[in-house]
Design a protein around this motif. Structure first.
Motif, PDB file in Angstrom:
ATOM      1  N   ILE A  24       7.894  58.586  35.361  1.00 21.14           N
ATOM      2  CA  ILE A  24       8.799  58.888  34.305  1.00 21.14           C
ATOM      3  C   ILE A  24       9.555  57.884  33.990  1.00 21.14           C
ATOM      4  O   ILE A  24      10.515  57.416  35.233  1.00 21.14           O
TER       5      ILE A  24
ATOM      6  N   THR B   7      12.519  55.699  31.003  1.00 24.20           N
ATOM      7  CA  THR B   7      13.109  55.627  29.737  1.00 24.20           C
ATOM      8  C   THR B   7      13.174  54.183  29.110  1.00 24.20           C
ATOM      9  O   THR B   7      13.790  53.218  30.010  1.00 24.20           O
TER      10      THR B   7
ATOM     11  N   TRP C 112       7.654  59.483  22.823  1.00 21.59           N
ATOM     12  CA  TRP C 112       7.103  59.667  23.978  1.00 21.59           C
ATOM     13  C   TRP C 112       5.869  59.202  24.130  1.00 21.59           C
ATOM     14  O   TRP C 112       4.859  59.495  23.774  1.00 21.59           O
TER      15      TRP C 112
ATOM     16  N   HIS D   3       4.590  58.739  31.628  1.00 20.69           N
ATOM     17  CA  HIS D   3       5.359  58.932  30.668  1.00 20.69           C
ATOM     18  C   HIS D   3       6.557  57.895  30.283  1.00 20.69           C
ATOM     19  O   HIS D   3       7.285  57.715  31.330  1.00 20.69           O
TER      20      HIS D   3
ATOM     21  N   PHE E 232       9.563  57.559  27.760  1.00 20.41           N
ATOM     22  CA  PHE E 232      10.365  58.257  26.719  1.00 20.41           C
ATOM     23  C   PHE E 232      11.261  57.255  25.993  1.00 20.41           C
ATOM     24  O   PHE E 232      11.984  56.308  26.712  1.00 20.41           O
TER      25      PHE E 232
ATOM     26  N   ARG F 215      13.369  62.127  26.460  1.00 14.57           N
ATOM     27  CA  ARG F 215      13.403  62.494  27.884  1.00 14.57           C
ATOM     28  C   ARG F 215      14.436  63.352  28.096  1.00 14.57           C
ATOM     29  O   ARG F 215      14.027  64.294  28.996  1.00 14.57           O
TER      30      ARG F 215
END
Length: 150
Positions: free
Chosen positions: A68, A70, A105, A116, A118, A123
């Protein structure tokens, strides 16, 4: 009740020799971990923020690791996406399913590793870290390093 199914598909649905030995499972996890860490490093190199690698295998049946991250713009998401796809294909022979153009996303599914990427509002909204709160976080070797030049 099951006679029709047995006649159509046979009586043997599962055999014990279909399972991998535990050592093979560990080897697969180690390969997946190495791949996940390398993909996270790509995100870091393209200046993604708050990068997390989570071991989710005990929680879901369809993957081993989540990454994950950003990004702060769609062009940055596209850059991360392109770099990850290129490295995965050239070094590992893996081609992901998932988004090919940047969205707020963006998802890259490599099977054993699902990534993922984001934008900050998405997020915060989807908050996958909390949803998969029982996942084991993986410490990244490049985390908590001082910025270059200090």
């Amino acid at each position: 009740m099951f006679d029709d199914l047995f006649n159509k598909y046979g009586k043997v649905v599962f055999r014990s020799n279909d399972n991998k030995p535990p050592t093979a499972e560990v080897d697969d996890d180690a390969e997946s971990l190495s791949f996940a860490v390398e993909m996270a490093k790509v995100a870091s190199d393209v200046k993604a923020s708050d990068i997390r690698v989570l071991f989710v295998k005990p929680l879901v049946y369809w993957t081993r690791f989540f990454i994950i991250a950003t990004a702060f713009s769609r062009p940055q998401i596209d850059a991360i996406n392109s770099r990850m796809r290129d490295l995965a294909e050239k070094k590992y022979g893996k081609v992901p399913s998932g988004d090919t153009k940047p969205n707020s996303w963006t998802l890259l599914d490599f099977g054993d590793v699902v990534i993922h990427i984001f934008l900050p509002p998405q997020r915060a909204f989807y908050n996958l870290e909390e949803f998969y709160g029982n996942a084991t976080p993986i410490e990244l070797p490049f985390e908590n390093q001082p910025p270059f030049g200090r």
